[in-house]
Design a protein around this motif. Structure first.
Motif, PDB file in Angstrom:
ATOM      1  N   GLY A 110       0.840  -1.204   0.000  1.00 28.91           N
ATOM      2  CA  GLY A 110       0.000   0.000   0.000  1.00 28.91           C
ATOM      3  C   GLY A 110       0.875   1.254   0.000  1.00 28.91           C
ATOM      4  N   ARG A 111       0.218   2.403  -0.128  1.00 23.07           N
ATOM      5  CA  ARG A 111       0.979   3.667  -0.155  1.00 23.07           C
ATOM      6  C   ARG A 111       1.785   3.855   1.129  1.00 23.07           C
ATOM      7  N   MET A 112       1.153   3.577   2.279  1.00 23.95           N
ATOM      8  CA  MET A 112       1.861   3.742   3.548  1.00 23.95           C
ATOM      9  C   MET A 112       2.959   2.697   3.702  1.00 23.95           C
ATOM     10  N   GLY A 113       2.640   1.438   3.362  1.00 20.38           N
ATOM     11  CA  GLY A 113       3.633   0.373   3.478  1.00 20.38           C
ATOM     12  C   GLY A 113       4.879   0.689   2.668  1.00 20.38           C
TER      13      GLY A 113
ATOM     14  N   SER B 135       1.017  -9.037   1.796  1.00 16.65           N
ATOM     15  CA  SER B 135       0.477  -8.334   0.630  1.00 16.65           C
ATOM     16  C   SER B 135      -0.038  -9.359  -0.361  1.00 16.65           C
ATOM     17  N   ARG B 136      -1.132  -9.004  -1.038  1.00 16.35           N
ATOM     18  CA  ARG B 136      -1.660  -9.895  -2.081  1.00 16.35           C
ATOM     19  C   ARG B 136      -1.040  -9.569  -3.418  1.00 16.35           C
ATOM     20  N   GLN B 137      -0.158  -8.567  -3.456  1.00 14.47           N
ATOM     21  CA  GLN B 137       0.572  -8.232  -4.693  1.00 14.47           C
ATOM     22  C   GLN B 137       1.829  -9.108  -4.770  1.00 14.47           C
TER      23      GLN B 137
ATOM     24  N   VAL C 171      -1.327  -0.730  15.311  1.00 14.00           N
ATOM     25  CA  VAL C 171      -2.298  -0.544  14.232  1.00 14.00           C
ATOM     26  C   VAL C 171      -2.192   0.899  13.745  1.00 14.00           C
ATOM     27  N   GLY C 172      -1.688   1.059  12.524  1.00 13.19           N
ATOM     28  CA  GLY C 172      -1.652   2.392  11.906  1.00 13.19           C
ATOM     29  C   GLY C 172      -2.829   2.595  10.976  1.00 13.19           C
ATOM     30  N   ALA C 173      -3.510   1.495  10.625  1.00 16.07           N
ATOM     31  CA  ALA C 173      -4.713   1.606   9.787  1.00 16.07           C
ATOM     32  C   ALA C 173      -5.777   2.372  10.559  1.00 16.07           C
ATOM     33  N   THR C 174      -6.644   3.037   9.823  1.00 14.37           N
ATOM     34  CA  THR C 174      -7.746   3.759  10.460  1.00 14.37           C
ATOM     35  C   THR C 174      -9.063   3.196   9.937  1.00 14.37           C
ATOM     36  N   GLY C 175     -10.141   3.573  10.591  1.00 16.94           N
ATOM     37  CA  GLY C 175     -11.461   3.175  10.105  1.00 16.94           C
ATOM     38  C   GLY C 175     -12.024   1.949  10.806  1.00 16.94           C
TER      39      GLY C 175
ATOM     40  N   VAL D 250      -2.860   1.532  19.054  1.00 13.66           N
ATOM     41  CA  VAL D 250      -3.551   2.058  17.870  1.00 13.66           C
ATOM     42  C   VAL D 250      -3.100   3.506  17.684  1.00 13.66           C
ATOM     43  N   VAL D 251      -2.538   3.790  16.517  1.00 19.20           N
ATOM     44  CA  VAL D 251      -2.018   5.149  16.270  1.00 19.20           C
ATOM     45  C   VAL D 251      -2.705   5.728  15.035  1.00 19.20           C
ATOM     46  N   PRO D 252      -3.750   6.529  15.251  1.00 21.71           N
ATOM     47  CA  PRO D 252      -4.455   7.088  14.084  1.00 21.71           C
ATOM     48  C   PRO D 252      -3.576   8.015  13.254  1.00 21.71           C
ATOM     49  N   ASN D 253      -2.539   8.572  13.863  1.00 19.48           N
ATOM     50  CA  ASN D 253      -1.657   9.472  13.119  1.00 19.48           C
ATOM     51  C   ASN D 253      -0.250   9.403  13.704  1.00 19.48           C
ATOM     52  N   PHE D 254       0.714   8.981  12.882  1.00 17.66           N
ATOM     53  CA  PHE D 254       2.096   8.875  13.352  1.00 17.66           C
ATOM     54  C   PHE D 254       2.835  10.209  13.285  1.00 17.66           C
ATOM     55  N   SER D 255       2.226  11.223  12.686  1.00 13.28           N
ATOM     56  CA  SER D 255       2.936  12.492  12.507  1.00 13.28           C
ATOM     57  C   SER D 255       3.046  13.230  13.843  1.00 13.28           C
TER      58      SER D 255
ATOM     59  N   ALA E  98      -8.340   8.926  -2.333  1.00 11.23           N
ATOM     60  CA  ALA E  98      -8.328   7.469  -2.163  1.00 11.23           C
ATOM     61  C   ALA E  98      -8.504   7.067  -0.700  1.00 11.23           C
ATOM     62  N   LYS E  99      -8.487   8.012   0.200  1.00 10.74           N
ATOM     63  CA  LYS E  99      -8.693   7.646   1.612  1.00 10.74           C
ATOM     64  C   LYS E  99     -10.109   7.115   1.775  1.00 10.74           C
ATOM     65  N   ARG E 100     -10.217   5.917   2.384  1.00  8.44           N
ATOM     66  CA  ARG E 100     -11.528   5.256   2.419  1.00  8.44           C
ATOM     67  C   ARG E 100     -12.430   5.743   3.526  1.00  8.44           C
TER      68      ARG E 100
HETATM   69  N1  NAP Z   1      -1.527   6.164  11.206  1.00  4.54           N
HETATM   70  C1  NAP Z   1      -1.129   7.040  10.286  1.00  4.54           C
HETATM   71  O1  NAP Z   1      -0.327   7.952  10.538  1.00  4.54           O
HETATM   72  C2  NAP Z   1      -1.659   6.910   8.880  1.00  4.54           C
HETATM   73  C3  NAP Z   1      -1.228   7.752   7.863  1.00  4.54           C
HETATM   74  C4  NAP Z   1      -1.723   7.567   6.583  1.00  4.54           C
HETATM   75  C5  NAP Z   1      -2.642   6.551   6.348  1.00  4.54           C
HETATM   76  N2  NAP Z   1      -3.058   5.765   7.373  1.00  4.54           N
HETATM   77  C6  NAP Z   1      -3.979   4.646   7.196  1.00  4.54           C
HETATM   78  O2  NAP Z   1      -3.171   3.547   6.809  1.00  4.54           O
HETATM   79  C7  NAP Z   1      -3.975   2.646   6.030  1.00  4.54           C
HETATM   80  C8  NAP Z   1      -3.278   2.384   4.696  1.00  4.54           C
HETATM   81  O3  NAP Z   1      -3.228   3.583   3.963  1.00  4.54           O
HETATM   82  P1  NAP Z   1      -2.688   3.577   2.459  1.00  4.54           P
HETATM   83  O4  NAP Z   1      -2.746   4.984   1.989  1.00  4.54           O
HETATM   84  O5  NAP Z   1      -1.412   2.834   2.409  1.00  4.54           O
HETATM   85  O6  NAP Z   1      -3.817   2.716   1.745  1.00  4.54           O
HETATM   86  P2  NAP Z   1      -3.667   1.826   0.431  1.00  4.54           P
HETATM   87  O7  NAP Z   1      -2.605   2.359  -0.468  1.00  4.54           O
HETATM   88  O8  NAP Z   1      -5.060   1.654  -0.115  1.00  4.54           O
HETATM   89  O9  NAP Z   1      -3.155   0.419   0.967  1.00  4.54           O
HETATM   90  C9  NAP Z   1      -4.001  -0.430   1.673  1.00  4.54           C
HETATM   91  C10 NAP Z   1      -3.278  -1.723   1.937  1.00  4.54           C
HETATM   92  O10 NAP Z   1      -4.206  -2.546   2.647  1.00  4.54           O
HETATM   93  C11 NAP Z   1      -4.098  -3.848   2.136  1.00  4.54           C
HETATM   94  N3  NAP Z   1      -5.360  -4.560   2.307  1.00  4.54           N
HETATM   95  C12 NAP Z   1      -6.614  -4.119   2.013  1.00  4.54           C
HETATM   96  N4  NAP Z   1      -7.512  -5.064   2.317  1.00  4.54           N
HETATM   97  C13 NAP Z   1      -6.819  -6.109   2.806  1.00  4.54           C
HETATM   98  C14 NAP Z   1      -7.191  -7.398   3.296  1.00  4.54           C
HETATM   99  N5  NAP Z   1      -8.463  -7.780   3.357  1.00  4.54           N
HETATM  100  N6  NAP Z   1      -6.205  -8.222   3.728  1.00  4.54           N
HETATM  101  C15 NAP Z   1      -4.910  -7.841   3.687  1.00  4.54           C
HETATM  102  N7  NAP Z   1      -4.492  -6.635   3.215  1.00  4.54           N
HETATM  103  C16 NAP Z   1      -5.452  -5.797   2.796  1.00  4.54           C
HETATM  104  C17 NAP Z   1      -3.763  -3.676   0.685  1.00  4.54           C
HETATM  105  O11 NAP Z   1      -3.105  -4.859   0.349  1.00  4.54           O
HETATM  106  P3  NAP Z   1      -2.897  -5.417  -1.148  1.00  4.54           P
HETATM  107  O12 NAP Z   1      -1.768  -4.603  -1.663  1.00  4.54           O
HETATM  108  O13 NAP Z   1      -2.603  -6.808  -0.886  1.00  4.54           O
HETATM  109  O14 NAP Z   1      -4.192  -5.155  -1.879  1.00  4.54           O
HETATM  110  C18 NAP Z   1      -2.832  -2.468   0.698  1.00  4.54           C
HETATM  111  O15 NAP Z   1      -1.501  -2.866   0.889  1.00  4.54           O
HETATM  112  C19 NAP Z   1      -5.344   3.328   5.876  1.00  4.54           C
HETATM  113  O16 NAP Z   1      -6.211   2.816   6.873  1.00  4.54           O
HETATM  114  C20 NAP Z   1      -5.031   4.789   6.140  1.00  4.54           C
HETATM  115  O17 NAP Z   1      -6.149   5.504   6.600  1.00  4.54           O
HETATM  116  C21 NAP Z   1      -2.586   5.919   8.624  1.00  4.54           C
END
Ligand code: NAP
Length: 261
Positions: free
Chosen positions: A15-18, A38-40, A94-98, A120-125, A154-156
């Motif tokens: 993903g973009r963050m990864g 990752s499924r990629q 957990v850096g994922a949100t939602g 759980v960290v909604p924002n690492f900044s 693209a933010k969900r």
């Molecule tokens: N905490 C923070 O500071 C911060 C900052 C920015 C964003 N975020 C959050 O971080 C998360 C990721 O953001 P992003 O911009 O990287 O999103 P993104 O580019 O859409 O990437 C999402 C990732 O989630 C994976 N994924 C989705 N469904 C999945 C499932 N069922 N099982 C396993 N993997 C799954 C995707 O994997 P595949 O590649 O395998 O499809 C992809 O690698 C979001 O929740 C976003 O809100 C947090």
């Protein structure tokens, strides 16, 4: 000399963050990315020491208790991953949100009866964390407040996890309930009594204004993330400070020290 090595299993590696976090994690001398979910297809330059898997259960079966599960997927996927990672004895960031609040309640309930760590960290900044802290402080004197957040399209989830967290902290700090918004949608979504507006537009990355109205004055606390690299220092703090977390903790502030003073 600190000889700890933090073994990271990175969920959401493609993903973009990864992708944005991986180079900084790889450069950190005390961090090993031992697993990637990752499924990629795996990148051609994947280090031989990193296991790449499309399946969380497979990755967890090869992990070690005490490893860190760093979840940068989605709220829904993280909700499925966290119980599996806890069961496998991993510590979790957990850096994922939602995530639904019911998911957080379920993790909290489990961690009250079983040992484990979920941060759980909604924002690492760091700037965003300070924005929340300053907003919490301002709300004690200026309780009339609204939040405007803006993110890339693209933010969900909307509103963002940061906006929700800011609203919750303001609500806890200001000592009185917010004014009712009635049914006027244009006044924003009511989050813990704080109106929150969410913009999703190209050109934006991650931005938030907390606007306080007073008697003949307006105070605006604003944060802008200009690039995803702003999330790395806080992520490293979370990894290195995870030992200080017991049970469920929400927010980077749980691992922040005293700053640079
Ligand atoms: N905490 C923070 O500071 C911060 C900052 C920015 C964003 N975020 C959050 O971080 C998360 C990721 O953001 P992003 O911009 O990287 O999103 P993104 O580019 O859409 O990437 C999402 C990732 O989630 C994976 N994924 C989705 N469904 C999945 C499932 N069922 N099982 C396993 N993997 C799954 C995707 O994997 P595949 O590649 O395998 O499809 C992809 O690698 C979001 O929740 C976003 O809100 C947090």
């Amino acid at each position: 000399m600190n000889t700890t090595t933090y073994r990271i299993n990175l969920a959401g590696a493609s993903g973009r963050m990864g992708k944005a976090m991986w180079p900084g994690l790889a450069e950190a001398p005390d961090v090993d990315v031992v697993g990637a979910l990752s499924r990629q297809a795996a990148p051609a330059d994947l280090p031989w020491t990193t296991r790449w898997s499309a399946d969380a259960t497979t990755l967890l079966a090869e992990s070690r208790p005490g490893d860190i599960w760093l979840d940068l997927t989605t709220g829904e996927a993280a909700t499925a991953h966290v119980p599996l990672a806890l069961e496998a004895g991993l510590r979790i960031i957990v850096g994922a949100t939602g995530m639904a609040s019911s998911a957080l309640d379920a993790w909290r309930a489990r961690l009250e009866t079983h040992p484990g760590t979920v941060l759980v960290v909604p924002n690492f900044s760091l700037g965003a964390v300070l924005m929340m802290r300053f907003a919490e402080e301002a709300a004690r004197w200026l309780p009339d407040v609204a939040i405007i957040e803006g993110h890339h399209p693209a933010k969900r989830d909307a509103p963002s996890g940061t906006a929700r967290r800011t609203a919750e902290r303001i609500a806890a700090s200001r000592g009185r309930a917010g004014k009712s918004l009635g049914d006027q949608q244009a006044m924003g979504l009511d989050v813990s009594g704080v109106p929150v507006h969410a913009l999703r537009l190209p050109g934006l990355l991650a931005h938030q204004e907390v606007v306080f109205g007073g008697h003949g004055e307006v105070l605006t606390i604003r944060h802008d993330a200009m690039g995803r690299e702003c999330f790395l220092p806080g992520l490293l703090l979370a990894i290195r400070g995870l030992d200080r977390v017991r049970g469920l903790a929400i927010g980077l502030e749980h691992v922040l020290g005293e700053g640079t003073k």
